[in-house]
Design a protein around this motif. Structure first.
Motif, short mmCIF file in Angstrom:
data_model
loop_
_atom_site.label_atom_id
_atom_site.label_comp_id
_atom_site.label_asym_id
_atom_site.label_seq_id
_atom_site.Cartn_x
_atom_site.Cartn_y
_atom_site.Cartn_z
N LEU A 48 39.44 3.26 54.65
CA LEU A 48 40.08 3.39 55.95
C LEU A 48 39.14 3.05 57.11
O LEU A 48 39.59 2.64 58.18
CB LEU A 48 40.64 4.81 56.14
CG LEU A 48 41.69 5.27 55.10
CD1 LEU A 48 42.18 6.66 55.44
CD2 LEU A 48 42.84 4.28 55.03
N TYR A 49 37.83 3.26 56.89
CA TYR A 49 36.86 3.02 57.95
C TYR A 49 35.85 1.92 57.61
O TYR A 49 34.97 1.62 58.41
CB TYR A 49 36.11 4.32 58.27
CG TYR A 49 36.99 5.38 58.89
CD1 TYR A 49 37.15 5.46 60.27
CD2 TYR A 49 37.68 6.29 58.10
CE1 TYR A 49 37.96 6.44 60.85
CE2 TYR A 49 38.50 7.27 58.65
CZ TYR A 49 38.63 7.33 60.03
OH TYR A 49 39.45 8.29 60.59
N ASN A 50 35.97 1.37 56.41
CA ASN A 50 35.07 0.29 55.97
C ASN A 50 33.60 0.72 56.04
O ASN A 50 32.72 -0.05 56.44
CB ASN A 50 35.28 -0.98 56.82
CG ASN A 50 34.71 -2.22 56.14
OD1 ASN A 50 34.67 -2.30 54.91
ND2 ASN A 50 34.26 -3.17 56.94
N VAL A 51 33.34 1.96 55.66
CA VAL A 51 31.97 2.50 55.65
C VAL A 51 31.56 2.75 54.20
O VAL A 51 32.24 3.47 53.47
CB VAL A 51 31.88 3.82 56.44
CG1 VAL A 51 30.49 4.43 56.30
CG2 VAL A 51 32.21 3.58 57.91
N ASN A 52 30.47 2.14 53.80
CA ASN A 52 29.96 2.34 52.43
C ASN A 52 29.06 3.56 52.36
O ASN A 52 28.29 3.84 53.28
CB ASN A 52 29.18 1.10 51.97
CG ASN A 52 30.08 -0.09 51.75
OD1 ASN A 52 31.14 0.03 51.14
ND2 ASN A 52 29.69 -1.24 52.26
N LEU A 106 35.17 16.11 48.43
CA LEU A 106 34.24 14.97 48.38
C LEU A 106 34.98 13.66 48.17
O LEU A 106 34.73 12.66 48.85
CB LEU A 106 33.22 15.20 47.26
CG LEU A 106 32.07 14.21 47.07
CD1 LEU A 106 30.93 14.89 46.32
CD2 LEU A 106 32.46 12.94 46.34
N GLU A 107 35.93 13.66 47.22
CA GLU A 107 36.60 12.41 46.85
C GLU A 107 37.41 11.85 48.02
O GLU A 107 37.48 10.63 48.21
CB GLU A 107 37.49 12.62 45.62
CG GLU A 107 38.65 13.58 45.77
CD GLU A 107 38.29 15.05 45.63
OE1 GLU A 107 39.20 15.89 45.71
OE2 GLU A 107 37.08 15.35 45.44
N GLU A 108 38.01 12.73 48.82
CA GLU A 108 38.82 12.27 49.94
C GLU A 108 37.96 11.61 51.01
O GLU A 108 38.30 10.55 51.56
CB GLU A 108 39.61 13.43 50.54
CG GLU A 108 40.70 13.96 49.63
CD GLU A 108 41.48 15.10 50.24
OE1 GLU A 108 41.29 15.38 51.45
OE2 GLU A 108 42.28 15.73 49.52
N VAL A 109 36.82 12.23 51.31
CA VAL A 109 35.93 11.68 52.34
C VAL A 109 35.34 10.35 51.89
O VAL A 109 35.32 9.37 52.65
CB VAL A 109 34.80 12.69 52.67
CG1 VAL A 109 33.78 12.06 53.63
CG2 VAL A 109 35.39 13.94 53.30
N ALA A 110 34.88 10.29 50.64
CA ALA A 110 34.25 9.06 50.14
C ALA A 110 35.22 7.88 50.15
O ALA A 110 34.89 6.77 50.58
CB ALA A 110 33.70 9.28 48.73
N ILE A 111 36.46 8.12 49.69
CA ILE A 111 37.44 7.03 49.63
C ILE A 111 37.94 6.67 51.02
O ILE A 111 38.13 5.49 51.35
CB ILE A 111 38.62 7.42 48.71
CG1 ILE A 111 38.14 7.48 47.25
CG2 ILE A 111 39.76 6.43 48.84
CD1 ILE A 111 37.69 6.15 46.67
N ALA A 112 38.17 7.66 51.88
CA ALA A 112 38.62 7.38 53.24
C ALA A 112 37.58 6.57 54.01
O ALA A 112 37.92 5.62 54.73
CB ALA A 112 38.93 8.68 53.98
N ALA A 138 34.18 14.11 62.81
CA ALA A 138 32.77 14.39 63.11
C ALA A 138 31.88 13.21 62.75
O ALA A 138 30.96 12.84 63.50
CB ALA A 138 32.33 15.64 62.34
N LEU A 139 32.15 12.59 61.59
CA LEU A 139 31.36 11.44 61.18
C LEU A 139 31.55 10.27 62.15
O LEU A 139 30.61 9.56 62.48
CB LEU A 139 31.75 11.03 59.75
CG LEU A 139 31.37 12.04 58.66
CD1 LEU A 139 32.01 11.64 57.33
CD2 LEU A 139 29.86 12.15 58.51
N LYS A 140 32.78 10.09 62.59
CA LYS A 140 33.06 9.01 63.55
C LYS A 140 32.33 9.24 64.86
O LYS A 140 31.91 8.30 65.54
CB LYS A 140 34.57 8.92 63.80
CG LYS A 140 34.96 7.71 64.60
CD LYS A 140 36.46 7.52 64.62
CE LYS A 140 36.78 6.23 65.20
NZ LYS A 140 37.42 5.76 66.11
N ALA A 141 32.15 10.52 65.21
CA ALA A 141 31.47 10.86 66.47
C ALA A 141 29.96 10.80 66.35
O ALA A 141 29.26 10.94 67.37
CB ALA A 141 31.90 12.26 66.92
#
Length: 489
Positions: free
Chosen positions: A232-236, A222-228, A198-201
């Motif tokens: 994995l997506y180079n998004v801060n 939360l921790e999985e999304v923040a680290i991924a 969803a975030l990518k879209a």
């Protein structure tokens, strides 16, 4: 703290809500849903207490499309409401006993009411993943016209698939003029994958919970999304990553919900290594078997010993204890470690040090010896323990109280060595229990002194004495190390 607190069996008192909220704020969370104000007076007390903290985060209350829910939220002084409207025909017809147009009209009315009272409104479509998407968008557009600031698409029972999620959110962000959120449940284990899709879209906000707590199988962690996003997506994001693990531990403790050992990132085993092949690689470059360093999220790497341990594992563990061994000695220590592991034992630091003492020919007689331990406990008595020990031959008698007999005994032991060392109990668990009234219990403890952490184990049919045995063994090892008894041969 609303959906997360709906974990079966969890109920947070106001002080616990505040404690968690402070840590979420320090973590960098943008919006904290502090609860559902309509639930009870105690829940409202908790929400008000969070509001009074004047945190940087926006404080939100869950609300149905019911005027009374919104009034309670207003009374609590929150910044926003998460206004939830059922949008699937299943919910509309079977739960509400209404029709689509009535529900849509009620949603519009309540959005307008909340906005009129100065609240930020996030209009959320409940069970949207099983609803007619055209109807969901129709309700969302009507909500935006009524003043909704944000919209949220809820995968209430976790049936979304990542590829479908991406397509849905591409349409949502194209047709709607306000930020759109994703809210996922983990019934099929896809909450994180769907949230990232969803975030990518184009979704601009994700609803998450620490450790993935929540109803049934929980919510997106939360921790999985923040680290991924970061790795994995180079998004801060604004999440302070090194605070993730401390916050995870706090939430687990206050909610009384243990984190599974194999849980990604924050589980006990996430940065623990035993296999000799893996440890050999780690000694060359930690990236060989770790995608990120444990320090990234506020953790430390651990090397554990068992039947899978190889020469490299044992060598690295010995180095951590300040010990070195010849090749022949190392082979013998490894052999004995594997033998203990083959018996189904978790090989603790104390076990390794005992084996090393024997193989390296070191004389390390225990400085602390337990002479006696008595316990007083009952329905109307505060659990109390009296212990008699000797430290370097000098007798010490001390007493302690606790919430239970084990706690009382360990508190008495801590007090008895307070003049020699300040020892803390960091973790305590029962690892194995056999069946029957004469069950054999295996107690594992993790203890620390001045930053040095050590594990020890005690076994027996009496859980109190097994705990005392483990604690005394750990105390001995910590005191011996600190006073220079552990030396390189």
């Amino acid at each position: 703290m609303r959906d997360g607190e709906q974990t079966p069996g969890v109920s947070l008192e106001p002080e616990k809500k505040v404690w968690i909220a402070r840590n979420l704020d320090a973590l960098g969370v943008d919006v904290i849903e502090a609860g559902s104000a309509v639930t009870s007076e105690g829940e409202r007390d908790g929400i008000r207490a969070v509001v009074k903290e004047n945190l940087k985060a926006e404080i939100c209350s869950f609300a149905r499309i019911v005027k009374g829910d919104i009034d309670y939220a207003i009374d609590c002084g929150v910044d926003s409401v998460h206004l939830v409207v059922p949008v699937s025909d299943l919910h509309i017809e079977q739960k509400l006993k209404k029709d689509r147009e009535t529900v849509k009209s009620n949603a519009i009315e309540m959005v307008e009411y909340a906005k009129k009272h100065g609240l930020i409104v996030e209009l959320s479509g409940e069970d949207a993943s099983r609803a007619d998407l055209d109807y969901v968008i129709d309700v969302f557009k009507a909500g935006v016209e009524a003043g909704a600031d944000r919209l949220c698409f809820c995968d209430t029972v976790g049936v979304l698939r990542p590829e479908g999620t991406y397509d849905i959110f591409r349409r949502l962000v194209t047709e709607l003029r306000v930020p759109v959120s994703i809210h996922c449940h983990d019934d099929f284990g896809l909450a994180t994958a769907n949230t990232l899709a969803a975030l990518k879209a184009g979704a601009s906000q994700a609803h998450v919970t620490m450790n993935g707590v929540g109803e049934r199988a929980g919510n997106t962690p939360l921790e999985e999304v923040a680290i991924a996003l970061k790795y994995l997506y180079n998004v801060n994001t604004r999440i302070v990553l090194e605070n993730l693990y401390p916050t995870s531990k706090l939430v687990s403790r206050l909610m009384g919900v243990p984190v599974a050992p194999n849980k990604s990132l924050v589980g006990d085993n996430a940065f623990v290594h035993e296999s000799g092949i893996h440890v050999h690689g780690l000694m060359a470059n930690t990236a060989t078997y770790e995608p990120i360093t444990p320090e990234t999220i506020g953790r430390k790497r651990q090397i554990v010993l068992g039947k899978h341990a190889g020469r490299s594992t044992v060598e690295m563990a010995l180095q951590g204890l300040g010990l070195t061994a010849t090749g022949q000695q190392l082979d013998e220590i490894t052999k004995r470690v594997k033998c203990l592991g083959d018996k189904g034992k978790h090989v603790t630091d104390a076990d390794l040090m005992s084996i090393a003492d024997s193989v390296l020919g070191r004389n390390t007689e225990a400085r602390i010896k337990l002479i006696d331990c008595t316990i007083l406990s009952g329905n109307h008595a505060t659990p109390t323990s009296s212990v008699k020990i000797t430290i370097d031959g000098q007798e010490v008698v001390e007493s302690g109280v606790g919430v239970g007999p084990v706690d009382a005994a360990l508190n008495a032991l801590r007090k008895s060595v307070s003049g020699v060392a300040d020892i803390k109990l960091d973790e305590y668990r029962v690892e194995a229990i056999t069946g029957g009234t004469d069950a054999l219990v295996d107690v594992w403890v993790k203890m620390s002194r001045d930053g040095r952490v050590i594990s020890a184990r005690g076994s027996g049919p009496d859980i109190i004495m097994a705990s005392v045995q483990a604690f005394v063994e750990g105390m001995n090892r910590l005191i011996q190390e600190k006073n220079g008894i552990v030396k390189k041969p």
